[in-house]
Write an enzyme that holds these catalytic residues in place. Structure first.
Site, PDB file in Angstrom:
ATOM      1  CE1 TYR A 195      -3.930  -2.506   0.679  1.00 20.67           C
ATOM      2  CE2 TYR A 195      -2.966  -2.750   2.246  1.00 20.67           C
ATOM      3  CZ  TYR A 195      -3.826  -3.120   1.842  1.00 20.67           C
ATOM      4  OH  TYR A 195      -4.132  -4.241   1.208  1.00 20.67           O
ATOM      5  CB  ILE A 196       3.729   2.153   1.766  1.00 22.49           C
ATOM      6  CG1 ILE A 196       4.497   1.438   2.152  1.00 22.49           C
ATOM      7  CG2 ILE A 196       2.812   2.541   2.549  1.00 22.49           C
ATOM      8  CD1 ILE A 196       5.812   0.920   2.901  1.00 22.49           C
TER       9      ILE A 196
END
Length: 982
Positions: A195-196
């Site tokens: 997600y990052i």
């Protein structure tokens, strides 16, 4: 057992594995004895595994089994082995530990935990940056993809790589990131790697990478190349800090400020002294008194920044490095539950910035609570740095100053190497451009039309070029105008000329070609100058880094010097002290007995008995200190103002003595005597005086006493304050019936001398800092703040003072006058006012300038005749001029709410105070009065005044003999009873 085969029938390929899975061999551990005849012999069994290894199957000692010679004990199953053949090499555990553990420890130190001095990176960090550089295209990449790329170089799991990436990203220097990367203040972890996103920062691309000067090695599986160290041209290790635990070794290097590192590197290059101190991303306060360059044995103290909002709330703005808001709040709640601090509630309002509100109950001192937070919670922690780095494949302990010098020297070498490579590249470009220009301008390409072979073409071009160029060092001819080449013409140069396209030849611009060559020559001269002055070039390099990347990197941690907060001083009164005087018990568990005072569970208790003995002990639930207790209280060993006044009657002689004493230098739980210690001694009078107050007592003698005067007054002020072991002065030899207090006197030691230490922002009585004066009970301190308010405070050492925001601090006297110059915000007009303090409320600010927006205090002083310098313009066209003004002549003393007098000038540019507050107050010398007690006189008796005699103008010489001095001294030592006064 598997089917047996003849070893001679086996193929050579099969002879390496003579046993099948499940084959076993049994050896007798030792010959059977008579004691073992009835029992089973102990056997050691070896089993062949599927891989052909011999494994122990029984619990018998394998080594003992193998010591038996295989030839003598061989069975039919062991006929495969020749005599003396070794079945298996067995290494002892001791040998394994010595070799394998050393290898493991070396691997952890060099390859996992400790950073290298060259680039300041651990191997996993170096591999992450290298993988990100390979993936770099200017856009963000999923961290999961970066982890996968890094696993080609790092032989460990994805979790460790992911944690290392997040750690690098949170330091906000080498990685630009997007998404939830956690919070170092709250301790929240980052989101999942999928997600990052992240990419290399511009700083990392400029400073960390250069493949031309990087030393390479093969990765762990031999498929890829990875850098041995990265050519980092910056003290990255000191900027980021690092912490690692290896085998028998650890490292902990504090982070430092980016701007300060650049400036310190410049100082190194200029041979100037410099200092480096930690700067933490969490901010806070730091005491670096024992930093010592971060070497082993050093220590720093880090505190949270606590602001006092009002009397009922404290706000924590910054937290100590290494803690989180969650852990900090837990420590506060834990201290509150343990009754070490008194709080109402703790609220965490942390968002982008830290804000923890500590609400206090009514009546609790915020200053004392602030000290208690530092003493009992994680608002103050100690950190022990340990700067260990890898230098030449060995760990070394190096101070941060030496580390910066090594880093700066390495940066200079890297810059020099980059310049040399750049110089070689420019020379090649100049060489090629010069040959191309000659080749096209002189139409040498036409001469190769008639050549039939490749060798003839190259020879023709080479011959044509030599007419216009010569090699550096070659002899010149008369009127030689040939171009000087820095190296000889090679076959590659000639081949490159043959590859020039016709289109390019047709569009060749000689003027642009000459400009290009001149530009290359200018760049070459510039690079040569940089190489000749490499130190100057390195200084410009660091100045460029400071200007380009140091814009928003100011210091976050304030450097302060802290006082040591003693737990006993700040512990709250969480217990109640009780005493059973008759039975001799004290403690906080005697709730049915007499209440004495509030105390804490860290206090010591002093108990004085009627026989004149005393003891100091630690407070407990119930402690026996001796029967017939006369006095009990909290004992403070550092209190040099608590004076005891005592009258006791000696049991042996019956003489009554008076003494004043301090209780210092004691051993806990040891009994001491305040009297001669004779049997029958009893204490007639005892008081404890917190500020060394004296007393006048009335002594009533027994009715059977032969003295004429049976009642008289005794003044303790006539006695000197001595130690606890002093015998005291004789009061009377007559029996005393009763002693009662008549009046309480002043402090014998005078006011408490108070000093202000501007470094710590605290008051003290130890002589540190500026002397404020001697403060009696009702005297206070006057504070004037930058916001145009004044405040009165008691001279309590527990107070915290915000030094940067204090304009004036002094002892408040009855005639103190404040003179101030301020700017009124709405009209932008300067005013002067002088006023006395008319309020008496403590710890409340009173604004003496208007509260309109833009109003500010220019200067303030309590000097009797203050003078200011004003730089002004009298009208719009006038020049600036300077004028000195005495404020006490300009305006009289008025009320503190008055506006004051206006400074009527067209424009005032600045106002500065020319006078100071004057010298420090003179310290008073306290003369302890010594001598006998006051001699009572009969009522009505009066000494007649001597007749006045005319004053003599002549000097009168008085001779006193030694005999007369001795008689006078003997007379003073005689007790009052011998003077026939009783």
């Amino acid at each position: 057992m598997s089917e047996e085969k003849d070893p001679q029938d086996l193929n050579p390929e099969d002879q390496s594995n003579l046993f099948g899975a499940g084959d076993s061999f049994e050896f007798e551990s030792e010959p059977a004895t008579s004691d073992q005849a009835d029992g089973d012999a102990e056997e050691a069994q070896l089993v062949v595994s599927e891989t052909g290894e011999l494994l122990a199957e029984s619990s018998a000692d394998l080594e003992a089994a193998l010591d038996v010679e295989p030839v003598a004990q061989a069975t039919e199953e062991e006929s495969h082995f020749a005599p003396g053949e070794v079945i298996h090499d067995i290494a002892t555990v001791n040998g394994m530990y010595q070799n394998w553990f050393l290898d493991y420890a070396s691997y952890v130190i060099l390859e996992r935990a400790v950073p290298a001095i060259e680039d300041g990176l651990k191997p996993v960090q170096r591999r992450i940056l290298h993988a990100m550089k390979e993936m770099d295209d200017g856009r963000l990449n999923k961290v999961a993809n970066i982890i996968g790329q890094t696993m080609q170089y790092h032989p460990h799991g994805d979790a460790s790589i992911g944690d290392a990436i997040v750690n690098l990203g949170q330091k906000d220097l080498l990685i630009d990131h997007q998404g939830n990367w956690g919070n170092i203040n709250t301790g929240d972890s980052a989101a999942a790697a999928r997600y990052i996103e992240a990419r290399l920062s511009k700083f990392a691309l400029d400073v960390v990478f250069n493949p031309d000067i990087t030393e390479w090695q093969m990765s762990y599986d031999g498929r890829k190349r990875e850098p041995v160290t990265l050519p980092v041209k910056f003290p990255l290790l000191l900027a980021q800090g690092v912490e690692g635990i290896a085998v028998g070794l650890s490292t902990k290097i504090m982070p430092h400020n980016f701007r300060e590192l650049c400036k310190a590197s410049i100082d190194v290059l200029r041979n100037r002294p410099f200092e480096l101190y930690p700067d933490f991303p969490t901010g806070g306060l730091c005491d670096v008194s024992n930093y010592n360059g971060g070497l082993r044995g050093s220590k720093i103290r880090v505190r949270a920044t606590i602001e006092k909002v009002d009397k009922t709330m404290l706000v924590i703005r910054d937290i100590p490095y290494g803690t989180t808001t969650t852990s900090l709040m837990e420590s506060i709640v834990k201290a509150s539950e343990a009754n070490k601090i008194k709080i109402k509630k703790v609220v965490d309002n942390t968002a982008k910035v830290v804000e923890i509100q500590v609400h206090l109950p009514t009546g609790v001192s915020p200053d004392l609570t602030m000290d208690a937070l530092y003493a009992f919670t994680d608002c103050e922690i100690s950190i022990s740095p340990n700067t260990c780095v890898i230098i030449e494949d060995k760990p070394h302990f190096v101070g941060v100053e030496d580390m910066l010098r090594l880093s700066t020297q390495k940066t200079v070498r890297l810059l020099e190497r980059e310049l040399e490579i750049q110089q070689d590249e420019l020379r090649e470009k100049w060489h090629s451009a010069s040959l191309e220009k000659i080749f096209i301008e002189n139409r040498i390409y036409r001469k190769i039309e008639e050549c039939e072979t490749w060798e003839d073409i190259l020879a023709t071009i080479d011959t044509g070029l030599k007419k216009f160029v010569r090699i550096e060092g070659e002899k010149t001819k008369a009127n030689d105008t040939r171009i000087v080449l820095r190296r000889a013409i090679t076959e590659e140069d000639l081949t490159r000329l043959t590859e020039i396209r016709i289109k390019r030849i047709s569009k060749f611009d000689s003027f642009k070609a000459e400009e290009y060559i001149q530009r290359l020559e200018t760049e070459l001269a510039e690079v040569a100058d940089h190489l000749a002055n490499i130190t100057r070039y390195a200084i410009h390099y660091f100045e460029g880094l400071l200007k380009k990347y140091g814009g928003n990197r100011e210091r976050k941690t304030q450097l302060r010097t802290f006082d040591v907060v003693t737990a006993q001083k700040v512990a709250i009164a969480n217990q109640k002290l009780y005493v059973n005087r008759q039975d001799g018990f004290v403690g906080y568990g005697l709730k049915k007995d007499e209440f004495v005072c509030d105390c804490s569970d860290l206090d010591d208790i002093i108990a004085i008995r009627r026989d004149g003995s005393f003891m100091v002990t630690k407070i407990a639930e119930k402690t026996f200190v001796g029967k017939d207790i006369l006095h009990v209280g909290v004992y403070n060993k550092n209190d040099d103002r608590l004076v005891y006044n005592m009258i006791y009657q000696d049991g042996a002689s019956g003489i009554s003595f008076a003494k004043r004493f301090l209780v210092t230098g004691i051993t806990r739980d040891k009994a001491y005597d305040l009297t001669k210690g004779t049997k029958g001694t009893k204490t007639l009078y005892l008081t404890a005086n917190p500020n060394s107050e004296s007393e006048i007592v009335t002594i009533q003698l027994s009715d059977k006493a032969p003295a004429r005067v049976k009642q008289f007054d005794f003044d303790f002020a006539e006695l000197a304050i001595k130690g606890k072991g002093s015998m005291g002065n004789i009061v009377t030899k007559q029996p005393i019936k009763k002693v009662t207090q008549k009046s309480r006197g002043d402090s014998t030691l005078g006011g408490r001398e108070t000093f202000f230490d501007e470094v710590t922002g605290r008051l003290n009585t130890a002589g540190h800092g500026r002397y404020l004066g001697a403060f009696d009970t009702d005297e206070n301190i006057l504070l004037v703040h930058k916001d145009g308010t004044y405040e009165l405070k008691s001279p309590d050492p527990a107070h915290h003072f915000d030094v940067p925001n204090i304009v004036l601090m002094r002892k408040l006297e009855a005639d103190t006058v404040i003179s101030a110059v301020y700017l009124e915000g709405e009209t932008k007009t300067h005013y002067v006012k002088r006023f006395k303090i008319e309020t008496s409320t403590l710890e409340k600010r009173f604004a003496f300038i208007p509260e309109s927006k833009g109003s500010k205090l220019i200067c303030a002083t309590c000097f009797a005749e203050p003078q200011v310098e004003i730089k002004l313009q009298r009208d719009k066209k006038a020049d600036k001029e300077q004028e000195n003004l005495f404020l006490h002549e300009f305006i009289d003393v008025k009320g503190w709410k008055a506006m004051g007098n206006k400074l009527n000038y067209f424009k005032i540019h600045s106002v500065s105070l020319l006078t100071t507050e004057g010298p420090e107050p003179e310290r008073r010398e306290v003369n302890k009065r010594r001598g006998p007690a006051t001699i009572p006189r009969q009522a009505g008796a009066a000494t007649p005044a001597p007749e006045s005699e005319p004053e003599s103008t002549e000097a009168v010489e008085i001779t006193v003999t030694a005999e007369e001095v001795a008689q006078s001294q003997a007379l003073l030592r005689r007790p009052k009873s011998q003077l026939k006064l009783f």
